[in-house]
Structure formats: C-alpha cells, structure tokens
Design a protein around this motif. Structure first.
Motif, PDB file in Angstrom:
ATOM      1  N   GLY A   1       0.744  -1.251   0.000  1.00 27.02           N
ATOM      2  CA  GLY A   1       0.000   0.000   0.000  1.00 27.02           C
ATOM      3  C   GLY A   1       0.776   1.303   0.000  1.00 27.02           C
ATOM      4  O   GLY A   1       1.045   1.853   1.058  1.00 27.02           O
ATOM      5  N   PRO A   2       1.130   1.835  -1.185  1.00 26.55           N
ATOM      6  CA  PRO A   2       1.780   3.140  -1.226  1.00 26.55           C
ATOM      7  C   PRO A   2       0.843   4.252  -0.749  1.00 26.55           C
ATOM      8  O   PRO A   2      -0.366   4.056  -0.666  1.00 26.55           O
ATOM      9  CB  PRO A   2       2.119   3.318  -2.718  1.00 26.55           C
ATOM     10  CG  PRO A   2       1.278   2.341  -3.444  1.00 26.55           C
ATOM     11  CD  PRO A   2       0.918   1.254  -2.491  1.00 26.55           C
ATOM     12  N   ARG A   3       1.432   5.389  -0.448  1.00 25.44           N
ATOM     13  CA  ARG A   3       0.659   6.536   0.040  1.00 25.44           C
ATOM     14  C   ARG A   3      -0.383   6.968  -0.995  1.00 25.44           C
ATOM     15  O   ARG A   3      -0.171   6.850  -2.200  1.00 25.44           O
ATOM     16  CB  ARG A   3       1.588   7.706   0.337  1.00 25.44           C
ATOM     17  CG  ARG A   3       2.545   7.458   1.470  1.00 25.44           C
ATOM     18  CD  ARG A   3       3.354   8.703   1.807  1.00 25.44           C
ATOM     19  NE  ARG A   3       3.810   9.435   0.644  1.00 25.44           N
ATOM     20  CZ  ARG A   3       4.930   9.191  -0.021  1.00 25.44           C
ATOM     21  NH1 ARG A   3       5.722   8.201   0.352  1.00 25.44           N
ATOM     22  NH2 ARG A   3       5.280   9.921  -1.058  1.00 25.44           N
ATOM     23  N   LEU A   4      -1.492   7.511  -0.509  1.00 34.32           N
ATOM     24  CA  LEU A   4      -2.591   7.937  -1.377  1.00 34.32           C
ATOM     25  C   LEU A   4      -2.129   9.000  -2.376  1.00 34.32           C
ATOM     26  O   LEU A   4      -2.521   8.971  -3.544  1.00 34.32           O
ATOM     27  CB  LEU A   4      -3.743   8.460  -0.522  1.00 34.32           C
ATOM     28  CG  LEU A   4      -5.044   8.727  -1.258  1.00 34.32           C
ATOM     29  CD1 LEU A   4      -5.579   7.454  -1.899  1.00 34.32           C
ATOM     30  CD2 LEU A   4      -6.075   9.317  -0.313  1.00 34.32           C
ATOM     31  N   ALA A   5      -1.280   9.940  -1.930  1.00 32.98           N
ATOM     32  CA  ALA A   5      -0.814  10.997  -2.840  1.00 32.98           C
ATOM     33  C   ALA A   5       0.001  10.406  -3.986  1.00 32.98           C
ATOM     34  O   ALA A   5      -0.133  10.824  -5.142  1.00 32.98           O
ATOM     35  CB  ALA A   5       0.022  12.022  -2.066  1.00 32.98           C
ATOM     36  N   LEU A   6       0.839   9.417  -3.686  1.00 27.58           N
ATOM     37  CA  LEU A   6       1.627   8.757  -4.725  1.00 27.58           C
ATOM     38  C   LEU A   6       0.719   8.014  -5.701  1.00 27.58           C
ATOM     39  O   LEU A   6       0.906   8.079  -6.919  1.00 27.58           O
ATOM     40  CB  LEU A   6       2.622   7.787  -4.084  1.00 27.58           C
ATOM     41  CG  LEU A   6       3.463   6.931  -5.032  1.00 27.58           C
ATOM     42  CD1 LEU A   6       4.351   7.805  -5.907  1.00 27.58           C
ATOM     43  CD2 LEU A   6       4.305   5.942  -4.249  1.00 27.58           C
ATOM     44  N   LEU A   7      -0.289   7.327  -5.177  1.00 29.01           N
ATOM     45  CA  LEU A   7      -1.241   6.625  -6.039  1.00 29.01           C
ATOM     46  C   LEU A   7      -1.989   7.596  -6.943  1.00 29.01           C
ATOM     47  O   LEU A   7      -2.185   7.321  -8.128  1.00 29.01           O
ATOM     48  CB  LEU A   7      -2.249   5.845  -5.187  1.00 29.01           C
ATOM     49  CG  LEU A   7      -1.770   4.534  -4.592  1.00 29.01           C
ATOM     50  CD1 LEU A   7      -2.855   3.946  -3.691  1.00 29.01           C
ATOM     51  CD2 LEU A   7      -1.399   3.547  -5.671  1.00 29.01           C
ATOM     52  N   ALA A   8      -2.409   8.723  -6.386  1.00 24.75           N
ATOM     53  CA  ALA A   8      -3.145   9.716  -7.188  1.00 24.75           C
ATOM     54  C   ALA A   8      -2.277  10.266  -8.307  1.00 24.75           C
ATOM     55  O   ALA A   8      -2.726  10.402  -9.452  1.00 24.75           O
ATOM     56  CB  ALA A   8      -3.647  10.843  -6.283  1.00 24.75           C
ATOM     57  N   ARG A   9      -1.000  10.562  -8.008  1.00 26.43           N
ATOM     58  CA  ARG A   9      -0.081  11.063  -9.056  1.00 26.43           C
ATOM     59  C   ARG A   9       0.112  10.018 -10.144  1.00 26.43           C
ATOM     60  O   ARG A   9       0.086  10.324 -11.336  1.00 26.43           O
ATOM     61  CB  ARG A   9       1.276  11.426  -8.441  1.00 26.43           C
ATOM     62  CG  ARG A   9       1.360  12.823  -7.886  1.00 26.43           C
ATOM     63  CD  ARG A   9       2.799  13.273  -7.669  1.00 26.43           C
ATOM     64  NE  ARG A   9       3.605  12.335  -6.923  1.00 26.43           N
ATOM     65  CZ  ARG A   9       3.696  12.273  -5.599  1.00 26.43           C
ATOM     66  NH1 ARG A   9       2.989  13.110  -4.862  1.00 26.43           N
ATOM     67  NH2 ARG A   9       4.479  11.403  -5.002  1.00 26.43           N
ATOM     68  N   GLU A  10       0.314   8.767  -9.738  1.00 26.93           N
ATOM     69  CA  GLU A  10       0.527   7.696 -10.721  1.00 26.93           C
ATOM     70  C   GLU A  10      -0.723   7.469 -11.564  1.00 26.93           C
ATOM     71  O   GLU A  10      -0.637   7.205 -12.763  1.00 26.93           O
ATOM     72  CB  GLU A  10       0.955   6.407 -10.013  1.00 26.93           C
ATOM     73  CG  GLU A  10       1.288   5.275 -10.946  1.00 26.93           C
ATOM     74  CD  GLU A  10       2.425   5.551 -11.908  1.00 26.93           C
ATOM     75  OE1 GLU A  10       2.412   4.963 -13.008  1.00 26.93           O
ATOM     76  OE2 GLU A  10       3.333   6.351 -11.587  1.00 26.93           O
ATOM     77  N   TYR A  11      -1.894   7.577 -10.944  1.00 26.39           N
ATOM     78  CA  TYR A  11      -3.158   7.414 -11.674  1.00 26.39           C
ATOM     79  C   TYR A  11      -3.304   8.501 -12.743  1.00 26.39           C
ATOM     80  O   TYR A  11      -3.681   8.218 -13.883  1.00 26.39           O
ATOM     81  CB  TYR A  11      -4.318   7.448 -10.687  1.00 26.39           C
ATOM     82  CG  TYR A  11      -5.682   7.289 -11.316  1.00 26.39           C
ATOM     83  CD1 TYR A  11      -6.003   6.158 -12.061  1.00 26.39           C
ATOM     84  CD2 TYR A  11      -6.653   8.274 -11.159  1.00 26.39           C
ATOM     85  CE1 TYR A  11      -7.260   6.006 -12.619  1.00 26.39           C
ATOM     86  CE2 TYR A  11      -7.909   8.137 -11.718  1.00 26.39           C
ATOM     87  CZ  TYR A  11      -8.212   7.005 -12.455  1.00 26.39           C
ATOM     88  OH  TYR A  11      -9.464   6.876 -13.018  1.00 26.39           O
TER      89      TYR A  11
END
Length: 197
Positions: free
Chosen positions: A167-177
């Motif tokens: 589970g990476p951080r939500l901010a990292l997931l949002a950027r990658e998305y």
C-alpha cells in the motif's frame, strides 16, 4: 425565439450530468487502480525469454537479478540505470555474484521516463528475438509500464511481476493514476528521450 423557463432549467440540469458522470468514472477508475496497486506476482514464476526491470524503487533490481539467477529467464535488462552504476554494484546489493549474471544482463542507461523504458526495452528485446517478457516494477507503476511496453512490443507476451505491494501513500497513487490517464491519451510522448545506444 426564447425557450420556456422549464426547458432552460432542464437543459442546465442535464449539463451538470456530464461533469458528474466524468467524476464518477474517474473515481471508479481510481478505486480499480488502487486495487491493482496491491497486485502480487504469480508464484512460482513461469520461465520467460527475458526479464525487464524498470528502475526507480526498492526491490526491483534485486528481484530481476534473482529471477535470472534462478533460471526463470535467459536474458535480463535493467532499464533506466544511473550512468554511474555498474553491474558489480547492483549484484552486490542483490547479494549475487556478478560473474554469473554478466553475460546475460544488459544495463540500460538511456531511459529517463516510463515511455523511455518502453523504447529501451523494445530495442533490447527485438535484438534478442524475445517473445515472452517478465516485467518487474512496483505494483502501482505496473499498469503504466505495461501500457508503454505494449505500444513498443505488440507481439511479445508480457507477464507482470509486481513488487512493492504494501500500500503506497494515497498521494503517490493519485499522481501515478493521473500519469496513467495521461499516458492513455498519448501525453507521455511529449517528454523528450535520448535514443537507445
């Protein structure tokens, strides 16, 4: 001729549907993407012609080298390697003898983006007539990596081997998305890359 008030109100309310539907699609896509970011590799891994590692985070290089050392592939490319890194350093970090890997490992120094990884890996795979490729990168990065690789290697079987699944951080997931959406629309082509050497 002016529209009756009721028609104008109905038209205005329908106009709000478009951004609402788009927002729901984006949120649904993000939820699906977040689930994928916890993907795990199939075990035991089936042998492939090659292994491609996209650098940029922990566990990637070590995993690719171990797959090669265990006989899960004939060839390995580590794409996006720092110009100052060499095979001996990378093998030492993975706890493996570099001599056993040297003749079958390529360090790619040209790529500076995921799109660049795709080009660098495709150039390498085509020169070795690779038909199946295990792709090693972080789970959250895998969808975009596979998208770029499918563009450059349409006839090659790509098998994901995700790492960093915790589970990476939500901010990292949002950027990658957002990067994935941009890549889907071809925006990754706007970043310049050095040609593979």
């Amino acid at each position: 001729m002016s529209l009756p008030d009721g028609s104008r109100r109905g038209r205005a309310s329908r106009l709000w549907l478009v951004p609402a539907v788009l927002a729901l699609l984006l949120l649904g896509g993000f939820a699906f993407f977040t689930g994928q970011s916890r993907g795990r590799p199939d075990l035991p891994p089936l042998p492939t012609d090659g292994v491609a590692v996209l650098t940029g985070g922990p566990q990637r290089v070590e995993t690719g080298m171990r797959l090669l050392a265990e006989g899960k592939a004939r060839w390995l490319i580590i794409s996006g390697v720092s110009p100052v890194a060499d095979l001996e350093d990378l093998a030492r970090t993975a706890g493996l003898p570099p001599e056993a890997l040297a003749s079958r490992t390529t360090l790619g120094h040209a790529a500076t983006s995921t799109r660049g990884n795709g080009k660098e890996i495709a150039h390498w795979a085509q020169s070795r007539q690779i038909r199946s490729l295990r792709v090693v990168t972080a789970a959250f990065h895998m969808p975009r990596a596979l998208l770029e690789l499918r563009r450059t290697l349409p006839g090659v079987l790509l098998i994901p081997h995700p790492v960093q699944t915790e589970g990476p951080r939500l901010a990292l997931l949002a950027r990658e998305y957002l990067k994935l959406i941009g890549a889907m629309f071809g925006l990754s082509a706007l970043s310049p890359e050095k040609p593979p050497s």
